[in-house]
Design a protein around this motif. Structure first.
Motif, short mmCIF file in Angstrom:
data_model
loop_
_atom_site.label_atom_id
_atom_site.label_comp_id
_atom_site.label_asym_id
_atom_site.label_seq_id
_atom_site.Cartn_x
_atom_site.Cartn_y
_atom_site.Cartn_z
N UNK A 194 22.76 53.75 -36.46
CA UNK A 194 23.56 53.12 -35.34
C UNK A 194 25.18 53.52 -35.64
N UNK A 195 25.53 53.39 -36.89
CA UNK A 195 26.84 53.81 -37.41
C UNK A 195 27.16 55.20 -37.12
N UNK A 196 26.25 55.99 -37.49
CA UNK A 196 26.39 57.36 -37.06
C UNK A 196 26.79 57.63 -35.71
N UNK A 197 25.81 57.00 -35.02
CA UNK A 197 25.89 57.09 -33.56
C UNK A 197 27.44 56.70 -32.98
N UNK B 264 25.57 38.17 -43.13
CA UNK B 264 26.40 38.32 -41.98
C UNK B 264 27.17 39.44 -42.18
N UNK B 265 27.57 40.21 -41.07
CA UNK B 265 28.24 41.43 -40.95
C UNK B 265 27.25 42.70 -40.98
N UNK B 266 26.13 42.45 -41.22
CA UNK B 266 24.98 43.72 -40.75
C UNK B 266 24.63 43.57 -39.35
N UNK B 267 24.30 44.75 -38.64
CA UNK B 267 24.33 45.20 -37.33
C UNK B 267 22.66 44.96 -37.01
N UNK B 268 22.20 44.00 -35.90
CA UNK B 268 21.05 43.71 -35.48
C UNK B 268 20.46 44.68 -34.28
N UNK B 269 19.54 44.25 -33.79
CA UNK B 269 18.97 44.85 -32.70
C UNK B 269 19.92 45.11 -31.31
N UNK C 137 33.60 33.25 -36.37
CA UNK C 137 33.21 34.61 -36.56
C UNK C 137 31.50 34.74 -36.83
N UNK C 138 31.03 35.63 -36.43
CA UNK C 138 29.56 35.96 -36.41
C UNK C 138 28.68 34.90 -35.65
N UNK C 139 29.45 34.55 -34.50
CA UNK C 139 28.74 33.81 -33.47
C UNK C 139 27.69 34.37 -32.80
N UNK C 140 27.13 34.04 -31.91
CA UNK C 140 25.95 34.39 -31.08
C UNK C 140 26.20 35.52 -30.14
N UNK C 141 27.72 35.53 -29.97
CA UNK C 141 28.28 36.56 -28.89
C UNK C 141 28.31 37.96 -29.59
N UNK C 142 28.49 37.75 -30.69
CA UNK C 142 28.82 39.06 -31.86
C UNK C 142 27.78 39.85 -32.03
N UNK C 143 27.89 41.12 -31.41
CA UNK C 143 26.87 42.19 -31.62
C UNK C 143 27.02 43.01 -32.88
N UNK C 144 28.41 43.41 -32.82
CA UNK C 144 28.69 44.20 -34.39
C UNK C 144 30.11 43.92 -34.60
N UNK D 93 40.69 37.64 -41.06
CA UNK D 93 40.31 38.24 -39.66
C UNK D 93 39.01 39.52 -39.42
N UNK D 94 38.00 39.23 -38.90
CA UNK D 94 37.23 40.12 -38.97
C UNK D 94 37.41 41.23 -37.70
N UNK D 95 36.85 42.41 -37.77
CA UNK D 95 36.93 43.38 -36.65
C UNK D 95 35.85 43.21 -35.86
N UNK D 96 36.07 42.60 -34.62
CA UNK D 96 34.80 42.44 -33.61
C UNK D 96 34.71 43.54 -32.84
N UNK D 97 33.88 44.56 -33.12
CA UNK D 97 33.52 46.01 -32.54
C UNK D 97 33.03 45.64 -31.04
N UNK D 98 31.95 44.62 -31.01
CA UNK D 98 31.31 44.55 -29.80
C UNK D 98 30.73 43.39 -29.46
N UNK D 99 30.74 42.80 -28.31
CA UNK D 99 30.12 41.34 -28.21
C UNK D 99 29.27 41.53 -26.91
#
Length: 589
Positions: free
Chosen positions: A149-152, A220-225, A332-339, A438-444
């Motif tokens: 995912x991160x390489x992509x 928390x902080x790892x990427x899921x599906x 942070x890391x709420x249900x809307x957070x994807x990455x 403060x986290x870096x919210x990449x995608x939600x």
């Protein structure tokens, strides 16, 4: 707030197997079947090496590059450096040369991320598996999926910025890394395959709390599906968009594929592994058995007809009810957070580690920063017409809106740039904690909804596209309802739902929602490029210039933008020189 630490010792482990033999590092000489203890040791080292990839995304070089190229050069932002004659000023005004350091840094930091991810991916085949230890096997797949995912993501950053670039895969020999550029089409295909494979490997849930070995969903902080599916939809939408330059575009097909992934992720429709992977078209040189082995799926014995459950996937993520809560430090890391990239406050640890989020500092406390940005008129005007406006920009911090429950006021400082307004989306209330957290919210999830709405509209389903859009409108309307504690501060008085309209009108609504919903989330420039409206928006900048209130100088943002050239940036001259011309330059540079 307790946050998972990403230990920098991970860098040691990456170096250890990145520049020595992966086989020596991960293989333990077994007598008979490898023990669970030895297998767990290998898996733990693999996880530590993945942390180094995430660490790179915490860096100032990476995050400021996302801010500068994604937001600062767009029609969303004015910057302190717009007229100061600096190298950054040259970039912001499209008067740069091929040796611009910001263009070079972006190129290098993303390839550094690719190299780190490659080291994780190349290590997986060297593991001595214990097929009976299912927990550790799952861990291997989760780590491999995140590395892909991160390489992509890193390749996606590169192809958006430079067009076609050299592909360095996990089998690249470091002593012979000079490869010619491939087409943008080929890069997108490579990204797609990584993401499609990642979607079969990533944890089918959300990560929460501190990491505990063997417990799925912790850390928390790892990427899921959700991250894999959301980014795949985004990549497919870019391939489908008219402003993305490709040699052999398949616009209609990519919109259909984007909708198909949205049907799974948001609509809850089952998809088979074959539908996820597009195996027959993307894997003509690899057998199914070989792919299963390469993805460490042997113990699961999947087939092309194995089903990914839409009902399970669609219930993992969702919208947070209150738009303002999405950006609170305590949420942070709420249900809307994807990455989301984790940042930890080390101030009381006795170390000198500083994980301060550069994106936050440059948008809300931008005084004396390398780059300080502020909103343009188009976003300022939305403050009075959209409930999300006051959560995006402000010109004062004295009202109760900016005070926590103890009466402490948010610190927002800025130069007199633009119209004297500042972005407040990433502000931190004093009682929430320190700004370094403060986290870096990449995608939600909201962005995934917008991709789904766009794909539905582009494939002729204006009714369902409008239904999806109205999920965001309903959430926005809550901000001015009596149920919202902050509603008294909102100047907007109405937020009606959209009616089902013809294609062009729905398209207009989608574009509006993207600009306000995702403002200062570091994607605006890429959006107007892919939509083919960048020249129009740069012309708007020319006719809507704001005088710099410090110097009195007139800005010239957009004036020197060259249509047909500046949609992508030059390959750094350093790379061309080092390659002895193997790597070639983009037209017009």
């Amino acid at each position: 707030m307790m946050k998972r630490k990403i230990y920098l010792v991970a860098l040691f482990f990456v170096s250890a197997f990145g520049f020595t033999s992966c086989k020596d590092y991960f293989n333990v000489e077994p007598t008979g079947s490898i023990s669970e203890e030895d297998y767990s040791w290998q898996v733990n080292n693999l996880r530590l090496s993945l942390n180094a990839v995430y660490n790179l995304m915490q860096s100032s070089d990476y995050q400021r590059s996302e801010l500068i190229f994604g937001e600062c050069i767009s029609d969303n932002a004015y910057n302190e450096q717009d007229d100061d004659g600096s190298e950054l000023c040259q970039l912001l005004n499209f008067q740069f040369n091929n040796e611009n350091s910001y263009i070079l840094t972006r190129y290098e930091v993303n390839y550094k991320g690719i190299n780190l991810a490659n080291q994780v991916i190349s290590a997986v085949p060297q593991l001595n598996y214990n097929e009976n230890y299912s927990t550790a096997n799952d861990e291997v797949r989760y780590v491999l999926g995140q590395a892909k995912l991160l390489r992509a993501l890193f390749y996606f950053n590169l192809v958006k910025t430079y067009g076609g670039v050299p592909i360095q895969n996990e089998n690249t020999v470091l002593s012979n890394v000079v490869k010619p550029r491939v087409s943008a089409d080929s890069v997108y295909t490579y990204i797609e395959k990584d993401l499609r494979e990642a979607c079969l490997l990533l944890y089918q849930g959300r990560y929460t709390g501190n990491y505990t070995a063997g417990n799925a969903g912790t850390g928390a902080g790892q990427a899921g599906i959700g991250a894999g599916l959301g980014l795949l939809m985004k990549v497919l939408a870019y391939e489908a968009s008219s402003g993305t330059t490709l040699q052999n575009p398949q616009r209609e097909e990519k919109w259909k594929e984007c909708k198909e992934i949205g049907d799974l992720f948001i609509g809850g429709k089952d998809l088979t592994y074959d539908q996820i992977l597009k195996f027959s078209s993307l894997y003509k040189d690899e057998t199914w058995d070989s792919l299963v082995k390469r993805l460490a799926l042997t113990d699961q014995a999947p087939t092309l007809t194995t089903v990914l459950s839409g009902k399970t996937i669609a219930n993992i993520h969702g919208l947070v009810q209150d738009y303002g809560d999405v950006f609170r430090l305590s949420n942070e890391f709420n249900k809307e957070s994807l990455l989301e990239i984790n940042h930890y406050d080390y101030s009381n640890s006795g170390t000198s580690i500083d994980e301060t989020n550069s994106l936050y500092i440059c948008t809300t406390e931008n005084e004396s920063q390398t780059i300080g940005c502020a909103p343009t008129k188009v976003l300022i005007s939305m403050r009075d017409t959209d409930p999300r406006g006051i959560y995006t920009v402000t010109s004062e911090t004295t009202s109760g809106f900016f005070k926590d429950s103890k009466g402490n006021t948010v610190t927002l400082t800025w130069y007199n740039i633009g119209d004297g307004w500042v972005f407040d989306k990433w502000m931190v209330y004093p009682e929430e904690g320190g700004v370094t957290q403060r986290n870096y919210l990449v995608m939600r999830y909201a962005e995934a909804l917008l991709w789904y709405a766009e794909a539905l509209n582009e494939t002729g389903d204006q009714t369902n596209a409008t239904t999806v859009l109205n999920k965001l409108r309903s959430r926005a309307a809550y901000l001015i309802s009596s149920a919202c504690p902050q509603s008294t501060y909102n100047k907007c008085t109405a937020c009606p739902l959209y009616s089902v309209l013809p294609y062009q009108e729905v398209k207009k609504n989608i574009r509006y929602e993207r600009q306000i919903e995702l403002a200062v989330e570091f994607d605006r420039w890429w959006d107007i490029v892919r939509l083919g409206t960048v020249a129009e928006r740069m012309a708007w900048m020319v006719t809507n210039q704001t005088v710099d209130k410090n110097s009195g100088a007139t800005r010239w943002r957009g004036k020197y933008f060259k249509k047909g050239i500046n949609e992508i940036f030059p390959i750094p001259q350093k790379e061309i020189t080092i390659s002895n011309g193997v790597i070639t330059q983009n037209p017009g540079y």
